[in-house]
Design a protein around this motif. Structure first.
Motif, short mmCIF file in Angstrom:
data_model
loop_
_atom_site.label_atom_id
_atom_site.label_comp_id
_atom_site.label_asym_id
_atom_site.label_seq_id
_atom_site.Cartn_x
_atom_site.Cartn_y
_atom_site.Cartn_z
N ASP A 122 0.81 -1.21 0.00
CA ASP A 122 0.00 0.00 0.00
C ASP A 122 0.85 1.26 0.00
OD1 ASP A 122 -2.28 -1.51 -0.04
OD2 ASP A 122 -2.65 -1.39 2.12
N ALA A 123 1.95 1.25 0.78
CA ALA A 123 2.82 2.43 0.82
C ALA A 123 3.49 2.65 -0.53
CB ALA A 123 3.86 2.25 1.92
N GLN A 124 3.97 1.57 -1.14
CA GLN A 124 4.59 1.70 -2.46
C GLN A 124 3.57 2.13 -3.52
OE1 GLN A 124 6.13 -2.34 -2.45
NE2 GLN A 124 8.25 -1.59 -2.31
N LYS A 125 2.34 1.58 -3.42
CA LYS A 125 1.31 1.95 -4.39
C LYS A 125 0.98 3.43 -4.28
CE LYS A 125 -2.98 1.11 -3.56
NZ LYS A 125 -4.27 0.45 -3.29
N LYS A 126 0.96 3.97 -3.05
CA LYS A 126 0.68 5.39 -2.87
C LYS A 126 1.70 6.24 -3.60
CE LYS A 126 0.00 8.89 0.72
NZ LYS A 126 -0.01 9.15 2.19
N ASP A 127 2.98 5.84 -3.51
CA ASP A 127 4.02 6.58 -4.22
C ASP A 127 3.82 6.49 -5.74
OD1 ASP A 127 5.14 7.20 -1.79
OD2 ASP A 127 6.55 5.52 -1.82
N VAL A 128 3.41 5.33 -6.21
CA VAL A 128 3.19 5.14 -7.65
C VAL A 128 2.03 6.01 -8.13
CG1 VAL A 128 2.54 3.48 -9.43
CG2 VAL A 128 4.17 2.83 -7.67
N LEU A 129 0.96 6.08 -7.34
CA LEU A 129 -0.19 6.89 -7.73
C LEU A 129 0.16 8.38 -7.74
CD1 LEU A 129 -3.10 5.07 -5.86
CD2 LEU A 129 -2.44 4.89 -8.27
N GLU A 130 1.00 8.82 -6.80
CA GLU A 130 1.46 10.21 -6.83
C GLU A 130 2.31 10.46 -8.06
OE1 GLU A 130 3.45 10.86 -3.17
OE2 GLU A 130 1.60 10.93 -1.96
N GLU A 131 3.15 9.48 -8.41
CA GLU A 131 3.96 9.58 -9.62
C GLU A 131 3.07 9.65 -10.86
OE1 GLU A 131 7.24 6.82 -12.02
OE2 GLU A 131 6.68 6.35 -9.95
N LEU A 132 2.02 8.83 -10.88
CA LEU A 132 1.08 8.83 -12.01
C LEU A 132 0.37 10.17 -12.12
CD1 LEU A 132 -0.66 7.54 -14.22
CD2 LEU A 132 -2.09 6.54 -12.42
N GLU A 133 0.00 10.73 -11.00
CA GLU A 133 -0.70 12.03 -11.01
C GLU A 133 0.19 13.11 -11.58
OE1 GLU A 133 -2.44 15.03 -7.63
OE2 GLU A 133 -2.83 12.89 -7.39
N ASP A 134 1.48 13.10 -11.21
CA ASP A 134 2.41 14.08 -11.77
C ASP A 134 2.59 13.88 -13.27
OD1 ASP A 134 2.75 15.16 -9.25
OD2 ASP A 134 4.52 13.94 -8.79
N CYS A 135 2.63 12.63 -13.70
CA CYS A 135 2.82 12.35 -15.13
C CYS A 135 1.62 12.83 -15.95
CB CYS A 135 3.04 10.86 -15.36
SG CYS A 135 4.61 10.24 -14.72
N LEU A 136 0.41 12.58 -15.44
CA LEU A 136 -0.79 12.99 -16.17
C LEU A 136 -0.92 14.50 -16.22
CD1 LEU A 136 -3.38 10.38 -14.83
CD2 LEU A 136 -2.23 10.39 -17.05
N GLY A 137 -0.32 15.20 -15.27
CA GLY A 137 -0.38 16.66 -15.27
C GLY A 137 0.66 17.31 -16.15
N SER A 138 1.57 16.54 -16.71
CA SER A 138 2.62 17.08 -17.57
C SER A 138 2.38 16.64 -19.00
CB SER A 138 3.99 16.59 -17.08
OG SER A 138 5.01 16.94 -18.00
N SER A 139 2.35 17.59 -19.92
CA SER A 139 2.12 17.26 -21.33
C SER A 139 3.30 16.49 -21.92
CB SER A 139 1.88 18.54 -22.13
OG SER A 139 2.98 19.43 -21.99
N ARG A 140 4.51 16.76 -21.46
CA ARG A 140 5.69 16.06 -22.01
C ARG A 140 5.69 14.58 -21.64
NH1 ARG A 140 11.26 19.07 -21.13
NH2 ARG A 140 11.77 17.38 -22.59
N SER A 141 5.10 14.26 -20.47
CA SER A 141 5.06 12.85 -20.05
C SER A 141 4.13 12.03 -20.93
CB SER A 141 4.59 12.76 -18.59
OG SER A 141 5.49 13.42 -17.74
#
Length: 443
Positions: free
Chosen positions: A289-308
């Motif tokens: 769960d702790a690792q998944k939380k970090d992955v979801l935060e990473e996903l959120e940052d990626c979706l907010g960036s057009s270059r990603s």
């Protein structure tokens, strides 16, 4: 109807009353009304009596009741003391409302940026362009407080005429007697904001979750998100993390009587992604769960960036071959996670049903007690003192009370049971609804 009072100058009471009337008129004209403190001071002066105080002393005290340094300071101090309890109640109410707002935002997970992005995506699904910043007011210093314009309004109106009523909620108030078409022509939709603009001039519209425009756009957005029962909602995002990962999104739905939707929740399972050849006979293993939380935060940052999101067609085509297998391997973990969340949701729904049933039973019992009290009060009245119309009305009220009491006896039992049954879960469904690959830029 007017009432006149004639003062006699030779009468002591009339001379004092004349001074009192003229003073109150002066204060009302200058301040708009008498303050409670001045009213109390005047009452105390008049209660002391003319004979005890003396005419000259009393009239002088009335004239100077709101003037003079000592009087002014005393009035200010007394006014402040009078409003101090009310001020404390207002402060306490403000603190309570601020806490409720904070708890609501935390429970909903409402974020201004996500809210804005969701509405922009919903506009695109409706055939319009995304929101555009309104630069008519000049340079935008704070992007969070920027106002936005709705583009392509004609396209929306042409695609669906019902949009006109929705867009009317963004226009300035319609004048009395103003023609509908003239109003729409002369009052274009105002810019929208997502945070408090700090003014009440009505130049912008502050959107919230219950606004008619928001409800319509979000309903379209949510419907599109669960429209297809296959993995067409899959994407690849580039990330700075060197380890490739995959995230499977699922939808947990709980249904009550007559397929009423009681609970909806999007859940996620994340795993480090390996090439099928590297897995051998093994399968993808979900992260904690702790690792998944970090992955979801990473996903959120990626979706907010057009270059990603600038992924090559070759990479997209490559992952299409792996999607079905990856989903099949992670679906059992998704279902296991859904089982835990389902038990939690069942407990919350049961608790909510019990609380609402108790409140309903309490409300019905209070209503019964009020009717019984009203009946007892009317029994003591003598009908002979009433007019015929009043007697007929009282008899009609008594008949209605008797019928309502009979209904209440039944509703006190049936209504709480009905409410609890409305929160009983009759069916549960879990299904994959999305797939995201996080691919390292270094690869």
């Amino acid at each position: 109807m007017r009432c006149y009072y004639f003062t006699l100058p030779q009468r002591l009471e009339d001379r004092v009353l004349d001074v009192l009337v003229r003073k109150t008129q002066t204060i009302s004209r200058e301040l708009g009304s008498l303050s409670p403190v001045i009213e109390r001071k005047l009452s105390r002066l008049m209660n002391e009596g003319i004979e005890m105080t003396g005419e000259n002393q009393l009239t002088r005290a009335i004239e100077d009741i709101d003037t003079g340094e000592n009087n002014t300071k005393g009035l200010i101090t007394e006014e402040l003391e009078a409003i101090r309890p009310e001020k404390q109640r207002l402060i306490q109410s403000q603190m309570t409302l601020e806490k409720m707002l904070s708890d609501s935002r935390q429970w909903l997970g409402l974020d201004r940026r996500h809210f804005q992005d969701a509405l922009g995506a919903a506009l695109e699904l409706s055939g319009a362009k995304a929101l555009e910043i309104d630069r008519s007011s000049g340079k935008i210093e704070d992007q969070d407080k920027a106002a936005f314009c709705l583009p392509d309004l004609e396209q929306l109106l042409g695609a669906d005429p019902n949009w006109a009523k929705t867009l009317d909620t963004l226009r300035s108030p319609r004048g009395r007697g103003q023609n509908l078409w003239d109003w729409r022509k002369s009052s274009p939709p105002r810019p929208i904001v997502f945070q408090d603009p700090g003014s009440l001039d009505g130049k912008v519209v502050h959107l919230h979750l219950e606004h008619r425009l928001v409800q319509r756009l979000l309903s379209r957005f949510l419907a599109q998100g669960f429209l297809y029962h296959e993995l067409s909602k899959a994407c690849v995002c580039l990330t700075q993390d060197p380890i490739p990962k995959v995230v499977v999104l699922g939808r947990l739905s709980l249904y009550g009587d007559r397929a009423s939707r009681l609970h909806d929740e999007v859940i996620a399972v994340a795993a480090e992604w390996l090439e099928p050849e590297a897995r051998g006979r093994g399968k993808l293993r979900p992260l904690s769960d702790a690792q998944k939380k970090d992955v979801l935060e990473e996903l959120e940052d990626c979706l907010g960036s057009s270059r990603s999101r600038e992924v090559s067609p070759a990479l997209l085509e490559r992952f299409k071959n792996f999607a079905a297998r990856d989903v099949a391997e992670l679906t059992p973990h998704l279902e296991r996670r859904a089982g835990v969340l389902c038990d939690r949701a069942l407990a919350l729904l049961s608790k909510r049903g019990s609380e609402e049933a108790k409140e309903m039973k309490k409300l019905l019992q209070e209503q019964r007690q009020l009717i019984l009290k009203q009946e007892d009060e009317t029994k003591a009245k003598q009908l002979s003192l009433f007019t015929p119309d009043e007697s007929r009305q009282l008899e009609a009220d008594r008949r209605h009370w008797q019928k309502r009491l009979q209904d209440l006896e039944r509703e006190i039992i049936t209504e709480p049971e009905r409410i609890e049954q409305a929160y009983e879960v009759r069916a549960t469904r879990i299904e994959p609804v999305g797939l995201v690959y996080l691919w390292p830029v270094s690869n």
